[in-house]
Design an enzyme around this catalytic site. Structure first.
Site, PDB file in Angstrom:
ATOM      1  N   ARG A 354       0.832  -1.207   0.000  1.00  0.00           N
ATOM      2  CA  ARG A 354       0.000   0.000   0.000  1.00  0.00           C
ATOM      3  C   ARG A 354       0.872   1.264   0.000  1.00  0.00           C
ATOM      4  NH1 ARG A 354      -5.498   1.768   0.640  1.00  0.00           N
ATOM      5  NH2 ARG A 354      -6.299  -0.351   0.613  1.00  0.00           N
ATOM      6  N   GLU A 756      -9.733   6.033   7.176  1.00  0.00           N
ATOM      7  CA  GLU A 756      -8.290   6.276   7.105  1.00  0.00           C
ATOM      8  C   GLU A 756      -7.874   7.529   6.334  1.00  0.00           C
ATOM      9  OE1 GLU A 756      -8.047   2.182   5.583  1.00  0.00           O
ATOM     10  OE2 GLU A 756      -6.203   2.044   6.744  1.00  0.00           O
TER      11      GLU A 756
END
Ligand code: MTE
Ligand code: HPA
Ligand code: MOS
Length: 806
Positions: A354, A756
């Protein structure tokens, strides 16, 4: 005045009740002053409104149950861990004699007591449940002491004698890189010709930096309560983001089928990624102790133990070489990112992936070469933490752009705008996904205007010129965050919805509640699907016996996945009822509407409760399951290419800071945020997530410093030495506005995930601090880069100013 003060002073706007959640980083009390985006004007709809969190009242009153509040079964025993005192060594003996002699101590549990596989059922299968022959970090769990009380167990655990012969330990990323010590093999991603572009570029800069890890500091520490049932069956209460994984791990350790293990979680007092995998360890340990002694066993880590046992956000080290033109547009980039993974893989593979997927943030990198190293060190096994590697990727490119702007003497926002992904051109990421929903070309100028970025830059320059000691800095940075689990298979969810004969509704879904408001949003979605008032809908505890094989509540996709699954389940029930009413009124089922607690056909209006009762009497099914899988996504693990994300969530923050150039102290003075949550399902909860995410990100980059000493011992293992933001650190001006547009992809209610993405808005704090440091040094264009180690503690600010040696 902050948004929150504003809100509290105008509290009589009672139809937007105050939302309150329990744990630190989501502790929002905001009544949004920002109008929520328009939605169809159904007066009674539950979605789109600032309903309070479903547990707010109980949490404030102290009546909400966390696992340690559950009434205990008679005979419950308590466990405490026996911890390695050495970072790396050969374990040749465990002597519990002194511990066993203490009052109330029942015994110890060691590796030899595991009936099933002694290795955790984590995907890499590289983590022993209890260290046996070797220890791999200070704080690694070697076994448990079990006693009649928590304190007896903890005291006794410290009396267990360990015979450990130390071996050389790898404690830093630099050492791991030198030793090629990996938990997983390196990954390289390339597009275009980075070397050629660098060679041909007008300007070229090199840099290196480090960013530290972060302790999750959930207010409720890690805990599990294991209850042996009849016939080898188990009931586990676990504070976990992933009950299904806990079930799998416990079954594996006990040598049982998954069907023999039921895992339940009503709520967590915060997870932040720290309970995605690592809650499983506690549950396995508690279950093994319960298995050995035949009693229920509770295991709650003391806060200091929680710090040394469990993993943190991955610390990262970077090196780069970037080429660019006179306008600051990047021509080519070589970027090395090294993640400190700790002693085992845990989630480090997808976390580092990620970071690779987000080291472009919002910018088109035409010629790029990325090397990602997954370093094995003798520390705790670092794990998921809000953003999941995304923040570490975003920080790199924002630091690079900040360097370029200062080097050329250009405004950093102009440089950022010049590098943005285009619309219809320059819009393919380095992992071959087209950015189809880019709104930053409108969002950034809007925030630039509303935050008065240009005027304030001028004002700050003037202010700095007459302020010899205090210096201010301003930065405006964007966020583009990919929504979906990068591993495609996790993007599925199930739900089970019951309508009882009194018309009340119970929802079970695969997600977990950690303060983020998932249960509230899912209840709103189901209420609207059935056209009933919100109080008629109750979301039950997450339970593996209700919804099987659920993914972790993670990747911000809790509402996207479980909200849709619950909506589909409710839709099936509604369809059953519509068909029933259509039969009564001789109309098409499509003509039957459900709204405001009423069921309306073209010829009759009935109360919801009456329809439910009558349907039951006519043997109509009043409950259903629902299943959802995210469309469009696919991704090739070997080449890191495809469309890993269903859509992107966007946002931007404009942050002003001040530093004291003599002490290195800093403050965040003012923050303006414009953030994209699509069509908000609950603006109070969404704004709470944005506030909490931003402040938590600010903590990561400013005060939350983890220090491991030269023996691998974590020196900052308690709030006395580890400093998370307190209410006094919240900037005096914190204004949050929501972007007005619905999700362009077909996501539940037109919403976007919010958990997030706002974390990365705090990168603006770091860049504002570096601008303040540049002002403090009196830098002219071409000056040496501002090497500010993150977190930007007072010491690190002084280092960057050149006031103390590096
Ligand atoms: N908010 C609160 N209050 N507490 C938490 O533990 N975890 C964050 C975020 N917001 C968290 C939180 C993380 S890491 C994620 S992935 C998401 O919530 C998970 O929930 P969601 O998918 O329902 O947004
Ligand atoms: N995000 C968060 N948690 C995860 C992911 C992800 O992409 N993949 C596996 N666990
Ligand atoms: Mo969040 S780090 O995906 O649990």
């Amino acid at each position: 005045m902050t948004q929150r003060e504003d809100a509290l002073l105008s509290r009589d706007a009672e139809d937007d009740p105050i939302a309150i959640v329990a744990d630190a980083a989501g502790a929002a009390g905001a009544t949004p002053q920002v109008p929520s985006p328009p939605r169809s004007p159904v007066a009674e709809s539950a979605m789109g409104r600032a309903h309070p969190h479903e547990s707010a009242r109980a949490q404030v009153m102290g009546s909400a149950h966390y696992i340690d509040d559950l009434p205990e079964l008679k005979g419950t025993l308590y466990a405490a861990p026996i911890l390695s005192t050495v970072a790396h060594g050969t374990l040749s003996g465990v002597d519990p004699a002194e511990a066993l002699a203490l009052p109330g101590v029942r015994g110890v549990v060691l590796a030899g007591d595991i009936p099933g596989d002694p290795v955790l059922a984590a995907f890499a299968h590289d983590e022993p449940i209890f260290a046996r022959d070797t220890v791999q970090h200070v704080g690694q769990v070697i076994g448990l002491v079990v006693a009649d009380s928590v304190m007896a167990a903890r005291r006794a655990a410290r009396k267990v004698k360990l015979d450990i012969a130390p071996l050389p330990a790898v404690l830093t990323v630099q050492d791991a890189l030198a030793a090629q010590s990996w938990v997983l093999p390196p990954v390289h991603v390339r597009r275009g010709d980075a070397a050629g572009a660098l060679a041909a570029a007008t300007h070229r800069l090199q840099g290196r930096m480090e960013v530290g890890g972060q302790e999750h500091f959930y207010l409720e520490g890690q805990i599990a309560y294991a209850l042996p049932l009849e016939q080898g069956q188990w009931w586990i209460h676990s504070s976990t983001q992933h009950p299904g994984e806990v079930q799998h791990w416990v079954a594996h350790a006990l040598g049982l089928d998954s069907h023999a293990v039921r895992v339940e979680c009503r709520r967590m007092g915060g997870g932040f990624g720290g309970k995605e995998t690592q809650a499983g360890h506690l549950a396995v340990w508690a279950a093994l102790a319960a298995h050995k002694f035949g009693h229920p066993v509770k295991l709650r880590l003391d806060r200091d133990d929680d710090f040394v046992v469990t993993g943190k956000r991955h610390p990262f080290a970077y090196e780069w070489d970037v080429g660019f033109d006179d306008s600051g547009r990047i021509a080519g980039l070589k970027l090395m990112m090294a993640a400190n993974c700790g002693f085992s893989a845990d989630l480090s593979g997808p976390v580092a992936d990620r970071a690779v997927f987000h080291c472009d943030n919002a910018y088109f990198l035409e010629h790029v070469e990325i090397a990602s190293y997954r370093c094995k060190t003798n520390t705790q096994s670092h794990t998921a933490f809000r953003g999941f590697g995304g923040p570490q990727g975003v920080l790199a490119i924002e630091a690079i752009l900040g360097d370029i702007a200062r080097h050329l003497g250009l405004d950093a926002l102009d440089v950022r705008l010049r590098n943005l992904y285009g619309v219809g051109e320059r819009d393919v990421t380095h992992y071959q996904m087209r950015v189809e929903d880019n709104i930053l070309h409108e969002l950034l100028p809007q925030l630039e205007q509303s935050a008065q970025y240009r005027q304030r830059q001028k004002a700050i320059a003037a202010w700095n010129a007459q302020s010899p000691v205090l210096k201010r800095g301003l930065a405006l940075t964007p966020v583009k965050f990919g929504i979906s689990f990068t591993a495609t298979l996790f993007n599925q969810a199930g739900a089970l919805v019951h309508v009882y004969t009194d018309g009340s509704v119970q929802v079970n879904h695969g997600g977990t509640e950690m303060g983020q408001g998932l249960h509230t949003k899912v209840a709103q979605i189901v209420a609207d699907e059935l056209g009933v008032p919100l109080p008629r809908v109750l979301v039950a505890a997450s339970d593996t016996s209700k919804v099987p094989n659920a993914s972790a509540t993670a990747a911000s996709s809790g509402t996207d996945l479980n909200g849709r699954a619950a909506q589909y389940a409710a839709r099936t029930i509604r369809d059953n009822l519509a068909a029933f009413v259509a039969g009564l009124d001789r109309c098409g089922a499509g003509a039957v509407r459900f709204q405001g607690g009423q069921v309306m056909s073209p010829t009759a209006t009935r109360r919801w409760e009456d329809v439910v009762k009558e349907a039951y009497a006519n043997r109509i099914q009043l409950w259903s399951d629902g299943f959802y899988r995210t469309p469009k996504i696919h991704y090739d693990k070997t080449t890191l290419t495809g469309r890993p994300f269903f859509y992107f969530a966007y946002g931007a923050a404009c942050t002003e800071v001040a530093i004291d150039t003599q002490t290195g102290e800093s403050r965040v003075l003012a923050v303006d945020i414009l953030h994209d949550v699509g069509r908000s399902i609950n603006p109070a909860i969404d704004i709470g997530q944005i506030e909490g995410g931003f402040i938590q990100g600010m903590g990561w980059l400013t005060t939350e410093e983890l220090v491991w000493d030269s023996t691998g011992r974590l020196a900052t293992h308690a709030p006395s030495t580890y400093k998370i933001p307190a209410t006094g650190d919240v900037p005096g001006h914190l204004k949050i506005a929501l972007w007005h547009e619905a999700n362009r992809e077909d996501n539940v209610g037109g919403s976007k995930a919010v958990g997030e993405p706002p974390f990365m808005l705090a990168v603006s704090v770091y860049e504002a601090l570096r601008n303040a440091v540049a002002a403090g040094r009196g830098d002219a264009p071409g000056a040496a880069r501002v090497a500010l180690r993150a977190p930007a503690t007072a010491e690190n600010v002084l280092r960057a100013l050149g006031r103390v040696p590096d």
